[in-house]
Design an enzyme around this catalytic site. Structure first.
Site, PDB file in Angstrom:
ATOM      1  N   GLY A  24      -5.206  47.221  24.819  1.00 42.71           N
ATOM      2  CA  GLY A  24      -5.218  46.703  23.443  1.00 42.71           C
ATOM      3  C   GLY A  24      -6.129  45.492  23.355  1.00 42.71           C
ATOM      4  O   GLY A  24      -5.848  44.521  22.650  1.00 42.71           O
ATOM      5  N   ARG A  52      -4.935  41.475  18.268  1.00 46.68           N
ATOM      6  CA  ARG A  52      -4.722  40.015  18.171  1.00 46.68           C
ATOM      7  C   ARG A  52      -4.320  39.427  19.520  1.00 46.68           C
ATOM      8  O   ARG A  52      -4.904  38.431  19.990  1.00 46.68           O
ATOM      9  CB  ARG A  52      -3.624  39.706  17.126  1.00 46.68           C
ATOM     10  CG  ARG A  52      -4.113  39.664  15.704  1.00 46.68           C
ATOM     11  CD  ARG A  52      -2.945  39.469  14.752  1.00 46.68           C
ATOM     12  NE  ARG A  52      -2.173  40.699  14.673  1.00 46.68           N
ATOM     13  CZ  ARG A  52      -2.302  41.601  13.690  1.00 46.68           C
ATOM     14  NH1 ARG A  52      -3.114  41.364  12.696  1.00 46.68           N
ATOM     15  NH2 ARG A  52      -1.607  42.713  13.700  1.00 46.68           N
ATOM     16  N   MET A  53      -3.332  40.020  20.169  1.00 51.06           N
ATOM     17  CA  MET A  53      -2.878  39.464  21.451  1.00 51.06           C
ATOM     18  C   MET A  53      -3.857  39.767  22.580  1.00 51.06           C
ATOM     19  O   MET A  53      -4.057  38.955  23.469  1.00 51.06           O
ATOM     20  CB  MET A  53      -1.479  39.997  21.801  1.00 51.06           C
ATOM     21  CG  MET A  53      -0.332  39.255  21.127  1.00 51.06           C
ATOM     22  SD  MET A  53      -0.430  37.461  21.390  1.00 51.06           S
ATOM     23  CE  MET A  53      -0.448  37.375  23.182  1.00 51.06           C
ATOM     24  N   ASP A 102     -10.493  52.027  19.681  1.00 48.19           N
ATOM     25  CA  ASP A 102     -11.801  52.189  19.026  1.00 48.19           C
ATOM     26  C   ASP A 102     -12.903  51.931  20.050  1.00 48.19           C
ATOM     27  O   ASP A 102     -12.667  51.318  21.084  1.00 48.19           O
ATOM     28  CB  ASP A 102     -11.948  51.184  17.869  1.00 48.19           C
ATOM     29  CG  ASP A 102     -10.838  51.375  16.857  1.00 48.19           C
ATOM     30  OD1 ASP A 102     -10.481  52.542  16.600  1.00 48.19           O
ATOM     31  OD2 ASP A 102     -10.301  50.369  16.369  1.00 48.19           O
ATOM     32  N   THR A 146       4.409  44.510  24.524  1.00 50.13           N
ATOM     33  CA  THR A 146       4.608  45.369  23.347  1.00 50.13           C
ATOM     34  C   THR A 146       6.091  45.464  23.008  1.00 50.13           C
ATOM     35  O   THR A 146       6.933  45.527  23.906  1.00 50.13           O
ATOM     36  CB  THR A 146       4.040  46.777  23.647  1.00 50.13           C
ATOM     37  OG1 THR A 146       2.661  46.637  23.962  1.00 50.13           O
ATOM     38  CG2 THR A 146       4.207  47.717  22.471  1.00 50.13           C
ATOM     39  N   ALA A 197       8.704  41.647  28.592  1.00 49.67           N
ATOM     40  CA  ALA A 197       9.374  40.585  27.832  1.00 49.67           C
ATOM     41  C   ALA A 197       9.040  40.749  26.360  1.00 49.67           C
ATOM     42  O   ALA A 197       7.901  41.057  26.009  1.00 49.67           O
ATOM     43  CB  ALA A 197       8.909  39.206  28.312  1.00 49.67           C
ATOM     44  N   ASN A 223       9.133  38.313  24.456  1.00 47.66           N
ATOM     45  CA  ASN A 223       8.513  37.040  24.068  1.00 47.66           C
ATOM     46  C   ASN A 223       8.098  36.290  25.333  1.00 47.66           C
ATOM     47  O   ASN A 223       8.932  35.983  26.177  1.00 47.66           O
ATOM     48  CB  ASN A 223       9.514  36.205  23.254  1.00 47.66           C
ATOM     49  CG  ASN A 223       8.820  35.095  22.514  1.00 47.66           C
ATOM     50  OD1 ASN A 223       8.140  34.277  23.123  1.00 47.66           O
ATOM     51  ND2 ASN A 223       8.977  35.065  21.203  1.00 47.66           N
ATOM     52  N   PHE A 224       6.797  35.995  25.430  1.00 49.11           N
ATOM     53  CA  PHE A 224       6.280  35.322  26.627  1.00 49.11           C
ATOM     54  C   PHE A 224       6.146  33.820  26.444  1.00 49.11           C
ATOM     55  O   PHE A 224       5.395  33.180  27.172  1.00 49.11           O
ATOM     56  CB  PHE A 224       4.937  35.933  27.037  1.00 49.11           C
ATOM     57  CG  PHE A 224       5.092  37.202  27.836  1.00 49.11           C
ATOM     58  CD1 PHE A 224       5.500  37.148  29.155  1.00 49.11           C
ATOM     59  CD2 PHE A 224       4.861  38.438  27.263  1.00 49.11           C
ATOM     60  CE1 PHE A 224       5.669  38.302  29.903  1.00 49.11           C
ATOM     61  CE2 PHE A 224       5.020  39.606  28.003  1.00 49.11           C
ATOM     62  CZ  PHE A 224       5.428  39.541  29.326  1.00 49.11           C
ATOM     63  N   HIS A 264       7.435  36.702  10.645  1.00 50.71           N
ATOM     64  CA  HIS A 264       6.178  37.014  11.326  1.00 50.71           C
ATOM     65  C   HIS A 264       5.090  37.329  10.306  1.00 50.71           C
ATOM     66  O   HIS A 264       5.366  37.529   9.125  1.00 50.71           O
ATOM     67  CB  HIS A 264       6.347  38.210  12.267  1.00 50.71           C
ATOM     68  CG  HIS A 264       7.026  37.865  13.550  1.00 50.71           C
ATOM     69  ND1 HIS A 264       8.395  37.776  13.661  1.00 50.71           N
ATOM     70  CD2 HIS A 264       6.518  37.561  14.779  1.00 50.71           C
ATOM     71  CE1 HIS A 264       8.700  37.450  14.917  1.00 50.71           C
ATOM     72  NE2 HIS A 264       7.591  37.312  15.606  1.00 50.71           N
ATOM     73  N   LYS A 322       2.772  42.809  11.126  1.00 52.12           N
ATOM     74  CA  LYS A 322       3.733  43.227  12.163  1.00 52.12           C
ATOM     75  C   LYS A 322       4.382  44.553  11.782  1.00 52.12           C
ATOM     76  O   LYS A 322       4.777  44.753  10.632  1.00 52.12           O
ATOM     77  CB  LYS A 322       4.791  42.146  12.382  1.00 52.12           C
ATOM     78  CG  LYS A 322       5.728  42.476  13.539  1.00 52.12           C
ATOM     79  CD  LYS A 322       6.472  41.268  14.037  1.00 52.12           C
ATOM     80  CE  LYS A 322       7.461  41.636  15.139  1.00 52.12           C
ATOM     81  NZ  LYS A 322       6.788  42.205  16.326  1.00 52.12           N
TER      82      LYS A 322
HETATM   83  P1  NAD Z   1      -2.452  44.223  16.989  1.00 53.97           P
HETATM   84  O1  NAD Z   1      -2.231  45.337  16.001  1.00 53.97           O
HETATM   85  O2  NAD Z   1      -3.359  43.109  16.621  1.00 53.97           O
HETATM   86  O3  NAD Z   1      -3.003  44.814  18.355  1.00 53.97           O
HETATM   87  C1  NAD Z   1      -2.555  46.014  18.928  1.00 53.97           C
HETATM   88  C2  NAD Z   1      -3.763  46.710  19.385  1.00 53.97           C
HETATM   89  O4  NAD Z   1      -3.447  47.839  20.162  1.00 53.97           O
HETATM   90  C3  NAD Z   1      -4.594  47.182  18.195  1.00 53.97           C
HETATM   91  O5  NAD Z   1      -5.884  46.619  18.274  1.00 53.97           O
HETATM   92  C4  NAD Z   1      -4.621  48.682  18.369  1.00 53.97           C
HETATM   93  O6  NAD Z   1      -5.837  49.247  17.936  1.00 53.97           O
HETATM   94  C5  NAD Z   1      -4.415  48.801  19.858  1.00 53.97           C
HETATM   95  N1  NAD Z   1      -3.983  50.121  20.257  1.00 53.97           N
HETATM   96  C6  NAD Z   1      -3.237  50.994  19.568  1.00 53.97           C
HETATM   97  N2  NAD Z   1      -3.101  52.110  20.262  1.00 53.97           N
HETATM   98  C7  NAD Z   1      -3.775  51.908  21.432  1.00 53.97           C
HETATM   99  C8  NAD Z   1      -4.030  52.707  22.551  1.00 53.97           C
HETATM  100  N3  NAD Z   1      -3.582  53.979  22.612  1.00 53.97           N
HETATM  101  N4  NAD Z   1      -4.723  52.178  23.602  1.00 53.97           N
HETATM  102  C9  NAD Z   1      -5.207  50.926  23.541  1.00 53.97           C
HETATM  103  N5  NAD Z   1      -5.036  50.144  22.466  1.00 53.97           N
HETATM  104  C10 NAD Z   1      -4.323  50.641  21.425  1.00 53.97           C
HETATM  105  O7  NAD Z   1      -1.015  43.683  17.384  1.00 53.97           O
HETATM  106  P2  NAD Z   1      -0.653  42.351  18.175  1.00 53.97           P
HETATM  107  O8  NAD Z   1      -0.290  41.287  17.199  1.00 53.97           O
HETATM  108  O9  NAD Z   1      -1.680  42.068  19.212  1.00 53.97           O
HETATM  109  O10 NAD Z   1       0.706  42.808  18.853  1.00 53.97           O
HETATM  110  C11 NAD Z   1       0.753  43.909  19.747  1.00 53.97           C
HETATM  111  C12 NAD Z   1       2.163  44.085  20.262  1.00 53.97           C
HETATM  112  O11 NAD Z   1       2.548  42.922  21.000  1.00 53.97           O
HETATM  113  C13 NAD Z   1       3.235  44.253  19.169  1.00 53.97           C
HETATM  114  O12 NAD Z   1       4.206  45.178  19.632  1.00 53.97           O
HETATM  115  C14 NAD Z   1       3.854  42.865  19.046  1.00 53.97           C
HETATM  116  O13 NAD Z   1       5.163  42.881  18.574  1.00 53.97           O
HETATM  117  C15 NAD Z   1       3.781  42.429  20.493  1.00 53.97           C
HETATM  118  N6  NAD Z   1       3.787  40.983  20.712  1.00 53.97           N
HETATM  119  C16 NAD Z   1       4.542  40.541  21.756  1.00 53.97           C
HETATM  120  C17 NAD Z   1       4.543  39.210  22.101  1.00 53.97           C
HETATM  121  C18 NAD Z   1       5.313  38.771  23.319  1.00 53.97           C
HETATM  122  O14 NAD Z   1       5.310  37.559  23.636  1.00 53.97           O
HETATM  123  N7  NAD Z   1       5.957  39.693  24.043  1.00 53.97           N
HETATM  124  C19 NAD Z   1       3.791  38.286  21.352  1.00 53.97           C
HETATM  125  C20 NAD Z   1       3.021  38.764  20.294  1.00 53.97           C
HETATM  126  C21 NAD Z   1       3.016  40.131  19.987  1.00 53.97           C
END
Ligand code: NAD
Length: 253
Positions: free
Chosen positions: A8, A12-13, A36, A91, A114, A116-117, A146, A150
């Site tokens: 991913g 964003r992350m 993409d 995720t 986790a 939340n990290f 959030h 989200k």
């Molecule tokens: P985001 O939508 O910005 O990013 C997710 C990315 O994954 C997207 O760019 C998407 O195109 C990509 N993606 C989708 N399917 C994919 C695939 N098959 N292979 C590779 N990439 C693929 O979302 P985000 O804000 O970055 O958050 C992503 C996840 O992380 C969410 O589940 C969110 O809840 C989680 N999150 C967890 C924490 C934590 O601390 N654990 C913190 C922030 C976000």
């Protein structure tokens, strides 16, 4: 030097992890994956998500950091098992079948998941356990906020807070209230708000005995989650196949 991959990578992350790793000298981000077509992000080569096996074989990361969607994480888990690569999973939003699949991957490779990290949330979880146990008759209400992109609700962190509470007390979640909805004694209201680009806010209110206790946390930048995921990756590299938690990283580092 820990060799990591980012799944991913253009999310964003994913971008936050690559940026945070680039600012440190103890990480080498050897490859990223994305759905993409992207050539590179900050000089990191990006493979298409369909080519996980090729990217892992060619660049040989020790650990993959994953912030995507459950479907992508589970495809990654298969590839990591085949390649013998550890996983740090951020995720959220897995159903019980997805969680079972991920847990079974940890029989073959180390997996640290986790919701939340942030280190602060780990401390909050411990504090919540203590507060709920010490104030057994107080009403509990849980709120999270959030950004407007989200997907899952309530947040993975809110679910983790709920599980922490349920270890101490038998409460039944009520997700929002509407109409005739008097509060029941053993319920906990859970509320999810979505607005703007809010990074993540969680608050537990405990009320009773003419007082209100509010335990809350606010992430101010995605960098806090990226830093925690990187710490987890260093900690996980070279570990035996098992299911690990971020709490173990906090205890050790
Ligand atoms: P985001 O939508 O910005 O990013 C997710 C990315 O994954 C997207 O760019 C998407 O195109 C990509 N993606 C989708 N399917 C994919 C695939 N098959 N292979 C590779 N990439 C693929 O979302 P985000 O804000 O970055 O958050 C992503 C996840 O992380 C969410 O589940 C969110 O809840 C989680 N999150 C967890 C924490 C934590 O601390 N654990 C913190 C922030 C976000």
């Amino acid at each position: 030097m820990t060799r990591i991959a980012v799944n991913g990578a253009a999310g964003r992350m994913g971008r936050a992890v690559i940026e945070a790793a680039s600012a440190r000298d103890d990480f080498d981000v050897v490859v990223g994956f994305h759905v993409d077509d992207v050539d590179d992000i900050q000089g990191v080569p990006i493979f298409h998500a369909d080519d996980l096996a090729d990217g892992l074989a060619e660049h040989e990361p020790q650990v993959v950091i994953d912030f995507t969607v459950p479907e992508s994480t589970l495809a990654l888990a298969d590839a990591c098992v085949d390649a013998g690569v550890g996983m740090v999973v951020g995720t959220t939003g897995f159903d019980s079948g997805g969680m079972a699949s991920l847990r079974s991957a940890s029989q073959d490779v180390p997996v640290l998941k986790a919701t939340n990290f942030s280190r602060g949330i780990q401390v909050l979880l411990r504090t919540i356990g203590e507060a709920v146990s010490a104030l057994p008759d107080y009403d509990l209400e849980l709120m999270e906020t959030h950004h407007n992109q989200k997907i899952d609700a309530p947040s993975g962190t809110a679910n983790t807070i709920l599980e922490t509470i349920q270890e101490e007390r038998d409460v039944e979640p009520v997700y929002g209230r509407e109409g005739h909805a008097p509060r029941q004694e053993d319920e906990i209201g859970v509320f999810a708000r979505r607005a703007g680009d809010i990074r993540g806010e969680h608050e537990l209110v405990l009320a009773g005995n003419d007082e209100v206790v509010s335990l809350s946390h606010r992430a101010e930048d995605r960098g806090v989650f990226a830093a925690g995921a990187l710490d987890a990756a260093t900690w996980l590299a070279g570990k035996d196949p098992e299911w690990y938690s971020f709490g173990e990283v906090i205890d050790d580092t």
